[in-house]
Write an enzyme that holds these catalytic residues in place. Structure first.
Site, short mmCIF file in Angstrom:
data_model
loop_
_atom_site.label_atom_id
_atom_site.label_comp_id
_atom_site.label_asym_id
_atom_site.label_seq_id
_atom_site.Cartn_x
_atom_site.Cartn_y
_atom_site.Cartn_z
N GLU A 1 34.25 -46.08 -8.29
CA GLU A 1 33.58 -47.39 -8.22
C GLU A 1 34.57 -48.40 -8.79
O GLU A 1 34.73 -48.48 -10.01
CB GLU A 1 32.28 -47.37 -9.03
N CYS B 1 32.14 -56.45 -11.66
CA CYS B 1 32.85 -56.13 -10.42
C CYS B 1 32.32 -56.90 -9.22
O CYS B 1 33.06 -57.21 -8.30
CB CYS B 1 32.72 -54.63 -10.16
P1 NAD Z 1 40.24 -49.92 -16.34
O1 NAD Z 1 40.52 -49.33 -15.00
O2 NAD Z 1 41.37 -50.46 -17.11
O3 NAD Z 1 39.54 -48.84 -17.30
C1 NAD Z 1 38.37 -48.17 -16.93
C2 NAD Z 1 38.30 -46.83 -17.65
O4 NAD Z 1 39.40 -46.03 -17.22
C3 NAD Z 1 38.42 -46.92 -19.17
O5 NAD Z 1 37.54 -45.96 -19.73
C4 NAD Z 1 39.86 -46.55 -19.42
O6 NAD Z 1 40.06 -46.02 -20.71
C5 NAD Z 1 40.09 -45.51 -18.35
N1 NAD Z 1 41.48 -45.29 -17.97
C6 NAD Z 1 42.53 -46.15 -18.06
N2 NAD Z 1 43.64 -45.59 -17.56
C7 NAD Z 1 43.30 -44.35 -17.15
C8 NAD Z 1 44.02 -43.28 -16.52
N3 NAD Z 1 45.32 -43.38 -16.22
N4 NAD Z 1 43.35 -42.15 -16.22
C9 NAD Z 1 42.02 -42.03 -16.47
N5 NAD Z 1 41.30 -43.01 -17.07
C10 NAD Z 1 41.92 -44.16 -17.40
O7 NAD Z 1 39.12 -51.01 -16.10
P2 NAD Z 1 38.45 -52.00 -17.17
O8 NAD Z 1 39.35 -53.14 -17.39
O9 NAD Z 1 37.95 -51.23 -18.33
O10 NAD Z 1 37.14 -52.47 -16.35
C11 NAD Z 1 37.16 -53.52 -15.47
C12 NAD Z 1 37.34 -53.03 -14.05
O11 NAD Z 1 36.26 -52.17 -13.69
C13 NAD Z 1 37.31 -54.16 -13.04
O12 NAD Z 1 38.30 -53.95 -12.06
C14 NAD Z 1 35.92 -54.04 -12.42
O13 NAD Z 1 35.79 -54.58 -11.13
C15 NAD Z 1 35.73 -52.56 -12.43
N6 NAD Z 1 34.31 -52.23 -12.34
C16 NAD Z 1 33.82 -51.71 -11.17
C17 NAD Z 1 32.46 -51.45 -11.03
C18 NAD Z 1 31.88 -50.94 -9.74
O14 NAD Z 1 30.70 -50.61 -9.70
N7 NAD Z 1 32.65 -50.87 -8.65
C19 NAD Z 1 31.61 -51.69 -12.11
C20 NAD Z 1 32.14 -52.21 -13.30
C21 NAD Z 1 33.50 -52.45 -13.40
#
Ligand code: NAD
Length: 477
Positions: free
Chosen positions: A247, A281
């Site tokens: 997502e 998002c």
């Molecule tokens: P992010 O991708 O930086 O981090 C999300 C999660 O992934 C965190 O728990 C982080 O610690 C983990 N992570 C980071 N690097 C990783 C790796 N290499 N391997 C595995 N896990 C890793 O995102 P963010 O800044 O925390 O959140 C915002 C983003 O999330 C925005 O792009 C937003 O659109 C998206 N989002 C999407 C939805 C949806 O339903 N599609 C909902 C909420 C947020």
């Protein structure tokens, strides 16, 4: 408060030095958390795997329903304290945090019901030969959660995973460990939850997430976060060919046709763009407006954005809370400067201190290829773009790599159906924006992700379909 890990029914601390959790509205230290490690993650994943095979969890739908209802009751009892904690650690408004709690509780109950309604099929394809199509738990599910809605986004994956019969390993974002630990406490307090079914390890940079992706003990990853991280996860999961539910990011367009109710559109899009300070998002990020109403729409949107009072989420007079941290504020200030250079600034957002505050921005742009149009900005900033006819509006709406959500504002039913079907996005709202609830599937087209969460299809990535063929011989033979 100190947030620990939860493995095999016990609270653990690990060896790494404690890290602080910061209140983004004033920079104060709210509490500490024990950072995780790859070793702790491996321990948690191995417990989840052993529990999956040694317990009757996957074959006990009534027990799973019971656990989910107990969990919902405990979230309900803890909702006031959790709401305050969401405001303090994430920075959003109290009303938004309260809405997050109610959505999470509703979703937990919804999947508690569905846990007892997972059914397969039986077919007698040829006489006397029976095919049983059995739906069974996929195994160990790893759930990776971002900071922007740390309760709802955890529950949105965890509740269907448990309903399906998976055992789980969870990982919160670095920015919101205290909220996560409080939710884990609600789960740990459920009398019917067998130990080892749910395990949780705090993050430490990206170490724990990466260990999850590499682990041989995990079958499914349910990830919510940015598209950039989603791509890394897909690449990292390839050697073990894990199933992925992704997502990811979005860049939601809102199309405003000349026959739209402008009062309604302005109200919906002000909320749609600025809820959670635009850090959602599905935020309304691009306003695509018909040329005949552009001037009127712009002046109303500028007035509506300007009227929004930015301030601490705990202050009842605030209408938009803080960003997640000061780094986000600095990043967005740079984007605002570029938007003024590349487009025309209609309302320039300003930093407010102390804390990670930023007032709303609106800019006009006519370059579809610009990064400002193509990339997710993730803050209280939206663009206005102009179209001349319906075909152009659809083409513009579909012009980014994302396809998470969109909205259409019109009174014309035929146009509603034509345009909402032509838009390549997992969700299209008509005369509204940002309606998310347990019964309605969400997910992305294109680089917004894979699979669906919420609703009946939210179970799919946590289930396998097994074909059991029984050769019972000719009927009457
Ligand atoms: P992010 O991708 O930086 O981090 C999300 C999660 O992934 C965190 O728990 C982080 O610690 C983990 N992570 C980071 N690097 C990783 C790796 N290499 N391997 C595995 N896990 C890793 O995102 P963010 O800044 O925390 O959140 C915002 C983003 O999330 C925005 O792009 C937003 O659109 C998206 N989002 C999407 C939805 C949806 O339903 N599609 C909902 C909420 C947020």
């Amino acid at each position: 408060m100190i947030a620990r890990h939860y493995i095999d029914g016990a609270w653990l601390e690990g060896d790494a030095p404690l890290r602080d959790s910061i209140n983004p509205a004033d920079g104060s230290v709210l509490g500490q958390f024990h950072p995780g490690s790859a070793a702790l993650l491996d321990q948690a994943a191995s417990v989840a795997r052993a529990t999956f095979f040694a317990s009757n969890w996957a074959a006990a739908p009534r027990l799973r329903a019971q656990v989910l209802f107990e969990f919902a009751d405990r979230l309900w009892a803890a909702r006031e304290g959790l709401t305050d904690l969401i405001v303090a650690e994430n920075g959003k408004l109290r009303a938004e945090a309260a809405g997050e709690m109610m959505g999470a509780i509703s979703e937990t109950r919804y999947y508690g019901g569905l846990a007892r309604a997972i059914q397969g099929r039986m077919q007698e394809a040829t006489a006397g030969n029976f095919s049983l199509l059995h739906r069974e738990a996929a195994g160990v599910a790893a759930i990776i959660v971002p900071w922007n809605a740390p309760v709802t986004l955890l529950i949105r994956s965890l509740a269907p995973a448990l309903a399906a019969g998976c055992t789980c390993v969870l990982k919160p974002a670095d920015q919101t460990p205290l909220i996560h630990a409080r939710v884990m406490q609600c789960l740990a307090d459920c009398p019917s939850l067998p130990k080892g079914v749910v395990n949780s390890v705090n993050e430490n940079g990206a170490e724990v997430g990466q260990a999850m992706v590499a682990s041989g003990d995990i079958d499914v990853i349910s990830f919510t976060g940015s598209s950039a991280t989603g791509k890394k996860i897909m690449a990292g999961a390839a050697p073990t060919l894990k199933r992925l539910n992704l997502e990811l990011g979005g860049k939601a367009p809102a199309i405003i046709f000349p026959d739209a109710d402008l009062d309604l559109a302005v109200r919906e899009l002000t909320h749609g763009a600025l809820v959670m300070a635009g850090q959602i998002c599905v935020a309304a990020a691009r306003f695509l407006v018909h040329d005949t109403i552009r001037a009127e729409f712009e002046s109303r949107m500028i007035a509506a954005f300007r009227a929004v009072k930015t301030g601490p989420g705990a202050d009842p007079s605030s209408q938009m809370g803080s960003l997640i941290d000061m780094a986000a504020q600095q990043r967005l200030l740079g984007i605002i400067e570029r938007a003024g250079d590349e487009g025309e600034m209609l309302l320039q957002g300003e930093a407010q201190s102390p804390g990670a505050f930023l007032t709303p921005s609106l800019f006009r742009i006519d370059n579809l290829a610009s990064d400002l149009v193509q990339d997710e900005l993730f803050g209280p900033i939206a663009s206005v773009e102009m179209f001349h006819d319906e075909a152009e509006a659809v083409q513009m709406a579909n012009a980014t790599v994302y396809g998470l959500a969109a909205s259409v504002f019109t009174r014309d039913l035929n146009r509603t159906l034509r345009v909402s079907r032509a838009i390549r996005a997992g969700t299209v709202w008509v005369n509204s924006h940002t309606r998310l609830f347990a019964e309605g599937e969400t997910g992305g087209y294109g680089q917004s992700g894979l699979g669906r969460l919420h609703g009946i299809e939210g179970l799919n990535d946590f289930l396998e379909t097994k074909h059991i063929y029984i050769e019972a011989g000719q009927v009457g033979g």
